[in-house]
Design a protein around this motif. Structure first.
Motif, mmCIF file in Angstrom:
data_model
loop_
_atom_site.group_PDB
_atom_site.id
_atom_site.type_symbol
_atom_site.label_atom_id
_atom_site.label_comp_id
_atom_site.label_asym_id
_atom_site.label_seq_id
_atom_site.Cartn_x
_atom_site.Cartn_y
_atom_site.Cartn_z
ATOM 1 N N GLU A 1 20.830 14.947 4.372
ATOM 2 C CA GLU A 1 19.954 14.288 5.337
ATOM 3 C C GLU A 1 18.503 14.725 5.137
ATOM 4 O O GLU A 1 17.580 13.901 5.215
ATOM 5 N N LYS A 2 18.302 16.031 4.857
ATOM 6 C CA LYS A 2 16.947 16.522 4.645
ATOM 7 C C LYS A 2 16.321 15.850 3.419
ATOM 8 O O LYS A 2 15.175 15.383 3.471
ATOM 9 N N LEU A 3 17.071 15.796 2.323
ATOM 10 C CA LEU A 3 16.556 15.174 1.110
ATOM 11 C C LEU A 3 16.277 13.691 1.320
ATOM 12 O O LEU A 3 15.272 13.155 0.839
ATOM 13 N N ASP A 4 17.191 13.027 2.040
ATOM 14 C CA ASP A 4 16.996 11.599 2.334
ATOM 15 C C ASP A 4 15.739 11.386 3.173
ATOM 16 O O ASP A 4 14.947 10.467 2.917
ATOM 17 N N ASN A 5 15.571 12.246 4.196
ATOM 18 C CA ASN A 5 14.398 12.115 5.074
ATOM 19 C C ASN A 5 13.113 12.411 4.317
ATOM 20 O O ASN A 5 12.090 11.736 4.525
ATOM 21 N N GLN A 6 13.169 13.432 3.443
ATOM 22 C CA GLN A 6 11.980 13.753 2.649
ATOM 23 C C GLN A 6 11.624 12.615 1.701
ATOM 24 O O GLN A 6 10.446 12.265 1.550
ATOM 25 N N GLN A 7 12.638 12.050 1.074
ATOM 26 C CA GLN A 7 12.403 10.931 0.164
ATOM 27 C C GLN A 7 11.820 9.737 0.911
ATOM 28 O O GLN A 7 10.884 9.089 0.444
ATOM 29 N N GLN A 8 12.395 9.451 2.096
ATOM 30 C CA GLN A 8 11.896 8.327 2.879
ATOM 31 C C GLN A 8 10.460 8.577 3.328
ATOM 32 O O GLN A 8 9.625 7.658 3.323
ATOM 33 N N GLN A 9 10.166 9.825 3.705
ATOM 34 C CA GLN A 9 8.812 10.127 4.135
ATOM 35 C C GLN A 9 7.823 10.020 2.982
ATOM 36 O O GLN A 9 6.676 9.608 3.175
ATOM 37 N N ASN A 10 8.260 10.382 1.781
ATOM 38 C CA ASN A 10 7.410 10.209 0.602
ATOM 39 C C ASN A 10 7.072 8.733 0.387
ATOM 40 O O ASN A 10 5.938 8.378 0.046
ATOM 41 N N ILE A 11 8.090 7.894 0.603
ATOM 42 C CA ILE A 11 7.870 6.443 0.484
ATOM 43 C C ILE A 11 6.894 5.970 1.553
ATOM 44 O O ILE A 11 5.981 5.177 1.289
ATOM 45 N N ASN A 12 7.082 6.469 2.777
ATOM 46 C CA ASN A 12 6.180 6.101 3.880
ATOM 47 C C ASN A 12 4.741 6.506 3.557
ATOM 48 O O ASN A 12 3.794 5.745 3.798
ATOM 49 N N PHE A 13 4.603 7.718 3.012
ATOM 50 C CA PHE A 13 3.267 8.238 2.680
ATOM 51 C C PHE A 13 2.600 7.389 1.593
ATOM 52 O O PHE A 13 1.411 7.060 1.686
ATOM 53 N N GLU A 14 3.362 7.044 0.584
ATOM 54 C CA GLU A 14 2.825 6.211 -0.491
ATOM 55 C C GLU A 14 2.381 4.849 0.045
ATOM 56 O O GLU A 14 1.336 4.319 -0.355
ATOM 57 N N THR A 15 3.169 4.281 0.958
ATOM 58 C CA THR A 15 2.806 2.986 1.542
ATOM 59 C C THR A 15 1.519 3.104 2.346
ATOM 60 O O THR A 15 0.650 2.218 2.304
ATOM 61 N N ALA A 16 1.384 4.220 3.083
ATOM 62 C CA ALA A 16 0.168 4.443 3.872
ATOM 63 C C ALA A 16 -1.058 4.531 2.961
ATOM 64 O O ALA A 16 -2.122 3.951 3.260
ATOM 65 N N LEU A 17 -0.909 5.248 1.862
ATOM 66 C CA LEU A 17 -2.030 5.392 0.933
ATOM 67 C C LEU A 17 -2.399 4.056 0.290
ATOM 68 O O LEU A 17 -3.568 3.822 -0.056
ATOM 69 N N LYS A 18 -1.417 3.184 0.121
ATOM 70 C CA LYS A 18 -1.702 1.862 -0.445
ATOM 71 C C LYS A 18 -2.621 1.066 0.481
ATOM 72 O O LYS A 18 -3.498 0.319 0.018
ATOM 73 N N HIS A 19 -2.418 1.207 1.791
ATOM 74 C CA HIS A 19 -3.298 0.521 2.747
ATOM 75 C C HIS A 19 -4.719 1.079 2.657
ATOM 76 O O HIS A 19 -5.705 0.315 2.747
ATOM 77 N N MET A 20 -4.830 2.392 2.470
ATOM 78 C CA MET A 20 -6.163 2.987 2.329
ATOM 79 C C MET A 20 -6.811 2.548 1.013
ATOM 80 O O MET A 20 -8.033 2.367 0.943
ATOM 81 N N LEU A 21 -5.974 2.372 -0.018
ATOM 82 C CA LEU A 21 -6.493 1.889 -1.297
ATOM 83 C C LEU A 21 -7.032 0.468 -1.157
ATOM 84 O O LEU A 21 -8.079 0.117 -1.738
ATOM 85 N N LYS A 22 -6.354 -0.343 -0.377
ATOM 86 C CA LYS A 22 -6.831 -1.715 -0.125
ATOM 87 C C LYS A 22 -8.202 -1.688 0.545
ATOM 88 O O LYS A 22 -9.080 -2.515 0.246
ATOM 89 N N MET A 23 -8.381 -0.702 1.432
ATOM 90 C CA MET A 23 -9.672 -0.580 2.113
ATOM 91 C C MET A 23 -10.768 -0.197 1.120
ATOM 92 O O MET A 23 -11.886 -0.741 1.157
ATOM 93 N N ARG A 24 -10.457 0.700 0.206
ATOM 94 C CA ARG A 24 -11.436 1.114 -0.801
ATOM 95 C C ARG A 24 -11.773 -0.052 -1.741
ATOM 96 O O ARG A 24 -12.932 -0.224 -2.151
ATOM 97 N N GLN A 25 -10.775 -0.827 -2.078
ATOM 98 C CA GLN A 25 -11.014 -1.984 -2.943
ATOM 99 C C GLN A 25 -11.920 -3.001 -2.255
ATOM 100 O O GLN A 25 -12.769 -3.623 -2.886
#
Length: 496
Positions: free
Chosen positions: A36-60
């Motif tokens: 469960e910990k590994l699954d949650n960490q992996q999911q949170q990594n995905i969430n973080f990457e998605t969040a950064l993509k929105h910030m990248l759109k702002m920079r673009q």
């Protein structure tokens, strides 16, 4: 036969079985926590990457200022809109949520600037709180859309709320304060909604949306997202540690577990005592089939006392009853009796006990199976007390014969003759109805006995033994998914 040794063997088996079950259960739970910990960490990594993509759109968006609507002095208006959409979506993504804001379906010159939580929003980033409120009134007066909300700079919203609560800012004179309050009242009057309901603070201050500072604003929001992501990851680690600590604490004894063990052990101790009392009576010369009402009453009272004592000391038996998956008391009792009879058969072949002792002690071993059989596991008939001893006596005698046949060589006929004589003497005392009960019990026993013989046949090859073990597991009520049927199941069990 040593009754105490037999009890000790059962207790030892219970303790060992419970320890194995408990260790396996804890190991599985710990594995699940790690997963469960590994699954949650992996999911949170995905969430973080998605969040950064929105910030990248702002920079673009900021990277091509010529494409931003307005003059150099007014481009901050559309910058504020994009900050609102992308920053809010980034925070939603970080928390595993879907997008909350969008430009989809909104024309660049439409009355609304973006959609937030399904509501149309017009962004008003004007220099000065009073001027921002004036632009809201002008926009509403033009479109008269009471379903639309307005987004204003975060710092201006705080100023307006401070004034409304009587905390006037020192940098504003009385005239400006009165003008702001009048416009707030006018907005509420025209829209028919409260100020807090129709006007919302933006994620940015007025100065943060300006072209010269927007890049720093994006970095600030991004840093906050990075910090929050680390907090979430730390919380995942902390939660896993706390769960692990809680599970590992269960390795030791607990009061609750002890209470459960004691309660079940009391019942089993009573059952063991029943067999002991019956054995004593038989050894004193009284046949099981001759037991009367007083004998059975004595057995019940004595067993109740033994159960109370067993509840204190025989806790391991509780575990045994929990880790076995028997479909009925009868099936389990037959299996136990078969194990005990193996020991007696060895003593008989070594001439350590006589044939008479083998029969007598064998019947005692099979008492539990006999009682289970007559107690409702098969047929659920009501058997009167005077006949109970005769039925149990016949059933146990047949249990002994069913196990010992083909295992005694030249002495087999001696045993058969003895048991036939014994059984015939009993059957003359019971009528046909109870002979039918005995027949039904014997038929059921024969089925179990054949399965047991196949599963424990030392002369059979491994494939035959494996198939027989599967069959007996099915009969004993083991869940289909827990039965290891082949090498693939075995590998999956041990390798996870």
């Amino acid at each position: 036969m040593s009754t105490n040794v037999w009890k000790d063997q059962i207790t030892a088996a219970g303790v060992d079985g419970f320890n194995q079950w408990k260790s396996l259960s804890i190991a599985k739970q710990l594995d699940q926590i790690v997963k469960e910990k590994l699954d949650n960490q992996q999911q949170q990594n995905i969430n973080f990457e998605t969040a950064l993509k929105h910030m990248l759109k702002m920079r673009q968006f900021l990277s091509e200022p010529k494409n931003i609507l307005g003059s150099e002095q007014t481009k901050h208006g559309e910058v504020a809109e994009h900050l609102e959409v992308n920053v809010r979506n980034a925070w939603a993504a970080l928390k595993g949520q879907s997008e909350v804001a969008t430009f989809d379906g909104v024309a660049r010159t439409a009355p609304e600037d973006f959609i937030l939580d399904g509501i149309k929003y017009q962004s008003k980033f004007i220099n000065g709180s009073n001027n921002t409120l004036k632009h809201i009134l002008d926009h509403y007066g033009k479109y008269q859309d009471s379903s639309m909300n307005y987004s204003i700079p975060k710092d201006q919203y705080k100023v307006i709320e401070a004034i409304r609560s009587g905390q006037n800012p020192s940098n504003l004179n009385d005239k400006s304060i009165r003008a702001i309050l009048q416009k707030v009242e006018e907005i509420e009057r025209q829209t028919g909604r409260s100020f807090q309901e129709i006007v919302k603070p933006s994620v940015s201050n007025y100065s943060e949306a300006q072209l010269g500072t927007a890049g720093e604003t994006v970095s600030k929001h991004q840093d906050q997202i990075v910090d929050e992501n680390q907090k979430i990851q730390d919380e995942i680690q902390k939660d896993a540690r706390e769960k692990t600590k809680s599970i590992e604490a269960k390795k030791g004894p607990s009061i609750g577990e002890g209470v459960k063990v004691a309660g079940t052990a009391a019942a089993i101790a009573a059952s063991l005592n029943t067999i002991t009392v019956i054995y004593t009576k038989v050894k004193n010369g009284k046949k099981i089939q001759d037991f009367d009402k007083d004998d059975w009453k004595e057995i019940g009272i004595s067993s109740a006392g033994a159960g109370a004592k067993g509840g204190v000391t025989a806790g391991s038996i509780y575990a045994l009853t929990n880790i076995t998956s028997l479909s009925a008391p009868f099936a389990g009792a037959v299996t136990s009796a078969a194990m005990g009879l193996s020991s007696l058969l060895t003593d008989l072949n070594r001439d350590q006990i006589s044939m008479d002792e083998f029969v007598t002690q064998g019947q005692i071993l099979c008492i539990e199976a006999g009682i289970a059989a007559t107690g409702g596991a098969i047929g659920q008939m009501l058997i009167p007390i005077p006949v109970l001893g005769s039925v149990i006596g016949t059933v146990t005698a047949n249990f002994v014969w069913g196990f010992a046949k083909d295992k005694l060589g030249t002495r087999e006929q001696e045993l058969k003759k003895m048991l036939d004589t014994y059984t015939e003497s009993i059957l003359v005392k019971v009528d046909k109805a109870y002979q039918d009960i005995i027949s039904k019990i014997n038929t059921k026993y024969a089925h179990y006995n054949s399965l047991i013989e196949a599963a424990f046949d030392v002369h059979a090859n491994s494939a035959v033994l494996a198939a027989a073990s599967v069959n007996i597991a099915v009969e004993l009520g083991v869940h289909e998914q827990k039965i290891l049927k082949n090498d693939a199941d075995l590998d999956a069990f041990f390798l996870g």
